[in-house]
Scaffold this active site. Structure first.
Site, PDB file in Angstrom:
ATOM      1  N   ASN A  42     -26.886 -29.207  37.497  1.00 52.64           N
ATOM      2  CA  ASN A  42     -27.608 -30.036  38.461  1.00 52.64           C
ATOM      3  C   ASN A  42     -28.528 -29.148  39.293  1.00 52.64           C
ATOM      4  OD1 ASN A  42     -25.098 -29.052  39.557  1.00 52.64           O
ATOM      5  ND2 ASN A  42     -25.178 -30.546  41.208  1.00 52.64           N
ATOM      6  N   CYS A  53     -29.442 -34.454  37.642  1.00 53.42           N
ATOM      7  CA  CYS A  53     -28.069 -34.219  37.192  1.00 53.42           C
ATOM      8  C   CYS A  53     -28.037 -33.209  36.038  1.00 53.42           C
ATOM      9  CB  CYS A  53     -27.449 -35.517  36.715  1.00 53.42           C
ATOM     10  SG  CYS A  53     -27.069 -36.691  38.027  1.00 53.42           S
ATOM     11  N   GLU A  55     -26.475 -33.417  33.223  1.00 52.47           N
ATOM     12  CA  GLU A  55     -26.624 -34.044  31.906  1.00 52.47           C
ATOM     13  C   GLU A  55     -28.096 -34.171  31.538  1.00 52.47           C
ATOM     14  OE1 GLU A  55     -24.864 -34.996  34.494  1.00 52.47           O
ATOM     15  OE2 GLU A  55     -23.134 -36.231  33.940  1.00 52.47           O
ATOM     16  N   CYS A  82     -22.368 -39.913  35.967  1.00 52.79           N
ATOM     17  CA  CYS A  82     -22.785 -41.007  36.850  1.00 52.79           C
ATOM     18  C   CYS A  82     -23.402 -42.141  36.032  1.00 52.79           C
ATOM     19  CB  CYS A  82     -23.766 -40.506  37.906  1.00 52.79           C
ATOM     20  SG  CYS A  82     -25.442 -40.214  37.295  1.00 52.79           S
TER      21      CYS A  82
HETATM   22  N1  THU Z   1     -24.251 -34.912  39.525  1.00 57.51           N
HETATM   23  C1  THU Z   1     -24.475 -34.507  38.222  1.00 57.51           C
HETATM   24  O1  THU Z   1     -25.063 -33.449  37.992  1.00 57.51           O
HETATM   25  N2  THU Z   1     -24.042 -35.310  37.226  1.00 57.51           N
HETATM   26  C2  THU Z   1     -23.368 -36.483  37.408  1.00 57.51           C
HETATM   27  O2  THU Z   1     -23.114 -37.191  36.434  1.00 57.51           O
HETATM   28  C3  THU Z   1     -22.933 -36.862  38.753  1.00 57.51           C
HETATM   29  C4  THU Z   1     -23.582 -36.142  39.870  1.00 57.51           C
HETATM   30  C5  THU Z   1     -24.752 -34.074  40.615  1.00 57.51           C
HETATM   31  C6  THU Z   1     -25.911 -34.656  41.369  1.00 57.51           C
HETATM   32  C7  THU Z   1     -25.813 -33.925  42.700  1.00 57.51           C
HETATM   33  O3  THU Z   1     -26.507 -32.694  42.577  1.00 57.51           O
HETATM   34  C8  THU Z   1     -24.333 -33.627  42.841  1.00 57.51           C
HETATM   35  O4  THU Z   1     -23.744 -33.857  41.572  1.00 57.51           O
HETATM   36  C9  THU Z   1     -23.631 -34.482  43.867  1.00 57.51           C
HETATM   37  O5  THU Z   1     -23.871 -35.809  43.641  1.00 57.51           O
END
Ligand code: THU
Length: 124
Positions: A42, A53, A55, A82
């Site tokens: 992320n 994110c 992914e 998410c």
């Molecule tokens: N985040 C991800 O990288 N992937 C997800 O599927 C859920 C959330 C990150 C986004 C943000 O930088 C941190 O987690 C907190 O929400």
């Protein structure tokens, strides 16, 4: 490659996350059908909604190398994806999704199981 192996790789990748605002480090590793692996993290921004994110970073790296939906065999993620990322996993028709549950076990899903009755463009 097992789910445990791919998730463990994602957990190593997460050390490179840029998450100074949430301090929540996420890693994702995509295994392509040709054997290549693309790691993502992320990447946050001071304008909070602009962060991306892990992914999306991993899939974006695969796309940048010319891979298309259907070319990805599996993804390992450090935590449950998410809602928005679930739509990405669906679009890319990733074979299997593995992530670490809070109890330490590995969850395994097909994208359809993570997003039932998924929205698609009407003509696609
Ligand atoms: N985040 C991800 O990288 N992937 C997800 O599927 C859920 C959330 C990150 C986004 C943000 O930088 C941190 O987690 C907190 O929400």
């Amino acid at each position: 490659m097992t789910g445990e192996e791919l998730v463990t790789r994602a957990e190593a990748a997460a050390a490179n996350a840029y998450a100074p605002y949430s301090r929540y480090l996420v890693g994702a590793s995509v295994l392509a059908r040709d054997g290549r692996i693309f790691d993502g993290v992320n990447v946050e921004n001071a304008a909070y909604p602009l962060g991306i994110c892990a992914e999306k970073t991993a899939i974006g790296r695969a796309a940048s190398e010319g891979l298309k939906p259907g070319d990805l065999e599996a993804i390992g993620i450090t935590a449950s994806p998410c809602g928005g990322c679930r739509q990405w996993l669906h679009e890319w028709r990733i074979g299997r999704v593995w992530f670490r549950r809070e109890d330490g076990s590995i969850a395994e899903y097909e994208p359809a199981g993570l997003l039932p009755d998924t929205w698609n463009l009407p003509d696609s």
